[in-house]
Design a protein around this motif. Structure first.
Motif, PDB file in Angstrom:
ATOM      1  N   TRP A  30      62.926 -11.699  48.275  1.00 38.77           N
ATOM      2  CA  TRP A  30      64.227 -11.338  48.829  1.00 38.77           C
ATOM      3  C   TRP A  30      64.079  -9.763  48.984  1.00 38.77           C
ATOM      4  CZ3 TRP A  30      68.211  -8.093  46.921  1.00 38.77           C
ATOM      5  CH2 TRP A  30      69.427  -8.197  47.724  1.00 38.77           C
ATOM      6  N   GLU A  31      63.642  -9.196  48.254  1.00 36.06           N
ATOM      7  CA  GLU A  31      63.442  -7.555  48.270  1.00 36.06           C
ATOM      8  C   GLU A  31      62.896  -7.302  49.518  1.00 36.06           C
ATOM      9  OE1 GLU A  31      61.442  -3.667  46.193  1.00 36.06           O
ATOM     10  OE2 GLU A  31      62.078  -5.596  44.902  1.00 36.06           O
ATOM     11  N   ASP A  32      61.875  -7.837  49.638  1.00 31.41           N
ATOM     12  CA  ASP A  32      61.032  -7.636  50.838  1.00 31.41           C
ATOM     13  C   ASP A  32      61.675  -7.994  52.235  1.00 31.41           C
ATOM     14  OD1 ASP A  32      58.565  -6.990  49.496  1.00 31.41           O
ATOM     15  OD2 ASP A  32      57.645  -8.936  50.083  1.00 31.41           O
ATOM     16  N   ALA A  39      66.075 -11.491  63.328  1.00 36.32           N
ATOM     17  CA  ALA A  39      65.277 -11.362  64.803  1.00 36.32           C
ATOM     18  C   ALA A  39      64.267 -10.426  64.626  1.00 36.32           C
ATOM     19  CB  ALA A  39      66.289 -10.722  65.765  1.00 36.32           C
ATOM     20  N   GLU A  40      64.124  -9.715  63.390  1.00 39.25           N
ATOM     21  CA  GLU A  40      63.360  -8.445  63.428  1.00 39.25           C
ATOM     22  C   GLU A  40      62.034  -8.911  62.293  1.00 39.25           C
ATOM     23  OE1 GLU A  40      64.727  -4.582  62.150  1.00 39.25           O
ATOM     24  OE2 GLU A  40      66.353  -4.981  63.892  1.00 39.25           O
ATOM     25  N   ARG A  41      62.277 -10.025  61.694  1.00 38.22           N
ATOM     26  CA  ARG A  41      61.228 -10.300  60.496  1.00 38.22           C
ATOM     27  C   ARG A  41      59.917 -11.206  61.500  1.00 38.22           C
ATOM     28  NH1 ARG A  41      65.931 -13.262  56.661  1.00 38.22           N
ATOM     29  NH2 ARG A  41      66.813 -11.271  56.306  1.00 38.22           N
ATOM     30  N   GLN A 193      54.084  -1.083  61.446  1.00 43.71           N
ATOM     31  CA  GLN A 193      54.315  -0.094  60.663  1.00 43.71           C
ATOM     32  C   GLN A 193      55.547   0.583  60.966  1.00 43.71           C
ATOM     33  OE1 GLN A 193      52.394   3.853  60.817  1.00 43.71           O
ATOM     34  NE2 GLN A 193      51.738   3.577  58.662  1.00 43.71           N
ATOM     35  N   HIS A 194      55.742   0.738  62.202  1.00 48.20           N
ATOM     36  CA  HIS A 194      56.958   1.360  62.636  1.00 48.20           C
ATOM     37  C   HIS A 194      58.315   0.552  62.264  1.00 48.20           C
ATOM     38  CE1 HIS A 194      60.113   1.871  65.674  1.00 48.20           C
ATOM     39  NE2 HIS A 194      60.145   2.960  65.503  1.00 48.20           N
ATOM     40  N   ARG A 195      58.300  -0.819  62.497  1.00 50.89           N
ATOM     41  CA  ARG A 195      59.245  -1.699  61.848  1.00 50.89           C
ATOM     42  C   ARG A 195      59.447  -1.423  60.223  1.00 50.89           C
ATOM     43  NH1 ARG A 195      60.253  -6.282  59.488  1.00 50.89           N
ATOM     44  NH2 ARG A 195      58.084  -6.483  58.831  1.00 50.89           N
ATOM     45  N   ARG A 196      58.362  -1.523  59.285  1.00 48.58           N
ATOM     46  CA  ARG A 196      58.327  -1.385  57.951  1.00 48.58           C
ATOM     47  C   ARG A 196      58.937  -0.064  57.853  1.00 48.58           C
ATOM     48  NH1 ARG A 196      52.897  -4.459  55.956  1.00 48.58           N
ATOM     49  NH2 ARG A 196      53.261  -6.408  57.156  1.00 48.58           N
ATOM     50  N   PHE A 197      58.652   1.124  58.535  1.00 44.45           N
ATOM     51  CA  PHE A 197      59.184   2.218  58.055  1.00 44.45           C
ATOM     52  C   PHE A 197      60.818   2.318  58.411  1.00 44.45           C
ATOM     53  CE2 PHE A 197      55.688   5.563  58.050  1.00 44.45           C
ATOM     54  CZ  PHE A 197      55.276   4.915  56.904  1.00 44.45           C
ATOM     55  N   LEU A 198      61.080   1.493  59.451  1.00 44.47           N
ATOM     56  CA  LEU A 198      62.593   1.467  59.494  1.00 44.47           C
ATOM     57  C   LEU A 198      63.314   0.783  58.581  1.00 44.47           C
ATOM     58  CD1 LEU A 198      62.487   0.656  63.296  1.00 44.47           C
ATOM     59  CD2 LEU A 198      63.283   2.999  62.522  1.00 44.47           C
ATOM     60  N   ALA A 199      62.768  -0.319  58.090  1.00 47.23           N
ATOM     61  CA  ALA A 199      63.347  -1.031  57.207  1.00 47.23           C
ATOM     62  C   ALA A 199      63.474  -0.136  55.707  1.00 47.23           C
ATOM     63  CB  ALA A 199      62.455  -2.296  56.680  1.00 47.23           C
ATOM     64  N   ARG A 200      62.602   0.757  55.458  1.00 43.81           N
ATOM     65  CA  ARG A 200      62.595   1.578  54.490  1.00 43.81           C
ATOM     66  C   ARG A 200      63.703   2.796  54.548  1.00 43.81           C
ATOM     67  NH1 ARG A 200      56.325   2.430  52.338  1.00 43.81           N
ATOM     68  NH2 ARG A 200      56.017   0.220  51.798  1.00 43.81           N
ATOM     69  N   ILE A 201      63.840   3.106  55.609  1.00 44.84           N
ATOM     70  CA  ILE A 201      64.672   4.127  56.073  1.00 44.84           C
ATOM     71  C   ILE A 201      66.390   3.473  55.948  1.00 44.84           C
ATOM     72  CG2 ILE A 201      65.988   5.465  57.800  1.00 44.84           C
ATOM     73  CD1 ILE A 201      62.913   5.826  58.941  1.00 44.84           C
ATOM     74  N   HIS A 202      66.601   2.275  56.170  1.00 47.23           N
ATOM     75  CA  HIS A 202      67.625   1.811  56.270  1.00 47.23           C
ATOM     76  C   HIS A 202      68.242   0.775  54.990  1.00 47.23           C
ATOM     77  CE1 HIS A 202      68.517   3.092  60.369  1.00 47.23           C
ATOM     78  NE2 HIS A 202      67.510   2.686  60.605  1.00 47.23           N
ATOM     79  N   ASP A 203      67.288   0.691  53.977  1.00 40.63           N
ATOM     80  CA  ASP A 203      67.303  -0.047  52.706  1.00 40.63           C
ATOM     81  C   ASP A 203      67.449   1.103  51.524  1.00 40.63           C
ATOM     82  OD1 ASP A 203      67.340  -1.478  50.703  1.00 40.63           O
ATOM     83  OD2 ASP A 203      65.817  -2.852  51.357  1.00 40.63           O
TER      84      ASP A 203
END
Length: 301
Positions: A30-32, A39-41, A193-203
């Motif tokens: 769930w944390e991941d 749509a972004e997964r 990598q771009h997607r995962r960085f965005l996920a970190r920025i917004h979480d």
């Protein structure tokens, strides 16, 4: 004195404890995915039921591997390398999750301090190498010199060249001393990598994972690619080859890495002596001192 639970109720409680234990993995999953719209997964992910079935099966095999390593006094070093947000930490969590930390331990060293920066480059890593019956996982390793240190200018090209001259013989020495060396590179695409960085920025729960160094590494994607290619060319040796894990899909990467790791060791299940739980001794003069109320943690939940 309350009566001991019946066998049926005891087994019901044990079964619930097992489910609760597996919930830890569900929490990690769930944390991941926290904060990501569907749509972004990653498309085409493994069905959840199949993923957990395979993960728990592989983790049972890891327990057998651990027992075999202890029984045969084996020594293993496993290096996890890759770009930022490639999923190294995730697979390390799944490998170590159900293992004995006295047998299997993770090393994640910070940047060298002033004293360490004057030592032989490999010196601070040597102190963490395994003794007999141990497995050590390096979450990043001495290959920092071939990657982040080189790309970010934290070392000179002469120091990089010396590293490339030294590391093959260093790893051969480890192997000759009886240490099995396994090296994994987790490979992700530019887009992932771009997607995962965005996920970190917004979480908010993941923002701590982003450092200024991570953001700069994003800008220098191509420099990291060139550094990685030369690293493979000069350090892929027969005694300690590189293994590349395709890691765009986190779940498949975890399963594939653990499956491959298990295939590298000729382990077998170690027979265990039957375990019998002894009866608790009871004495007439035993008195349990009540805990003062002010010491009790408030039961908010």
């Amino acid at each position: 004195m309350s009566a001991l639970p019946s066998d049926e109720s005891l087994w019901q409680k044990l079964s619930q404890d097992l489910i609760d234990d597996y919930d830890e993995e569900l929490e990690l999953e769930w944390e991941d995915e926290r904060g990501l719209p569907a749509a972004e997964r990653t498309p085409g992910q493994l069905p959840r039921k199949r993923y957990f079935t395979e993960l728990f099966r592989l983790q049972r095999e890891l327990v057998k591997l651990q027992d075999w390593v202890v029984a045969h006094r084996h020594k293993m070093v496993i290096l996890f390398e890759g770009r930022d947000a490639a999923g190294k930490g995730g697979v390390i969590k799944r490998i170590t999750q159900r293992l004995n930390p006295r047998v299997v331990r993770t090393v994640a060293l910070p940047a060298p301090n002033d004293r360490e920066s004057t030592q032989w480059y490999f010196q601070r890593y040597v102190t963490h190498l395994p003794a007999c019956g141990e497995i050590v996982l390096f979450d990043r390793s001495w290959y920092n010199r071939a990657g982040v240190e080189r790309v970010m200018g934290f070392c000179t090209e002469d120091e990089v060249e010396e590293f490339f001259r030294t590391v093959p013989e260093f790893e051969r020495m480890l192997v000759r001393s009886g240490i099995q060396v396994v090296k994994y590179w987790f490979s992700i695409s530019d887009e992932e990598q771009h997607r995962r960085f965005l996920a970190r920025i917004h979480d908010p729960l993941k923002q701590w994972k982003l450092s200024p160094m991570d953001l700069e590494s994003r800008r220098r994607w191509e420099d990291y690619t060139k550094a990685k290619e030369e690293m493979f060319e000069r350090t892929h040796i027969a005694e300690a080859p590189w293994w590349v894990v395709q890691a765009v899909d986190k779940k498949r990467a975890r399963l594939n890495c653990i499956h491959h790791l298990l295939s590298l060791v000729p382990y077998q299940e170690v027979p265990r002596e039957p375990i019998e739980l002894p009866a608790r001794e009871r004495h007439e003069d035993y008195f349990r001192v009540p805990v003062p109320p002010e010491m009790i943690v408030p039961e908010v939940y």
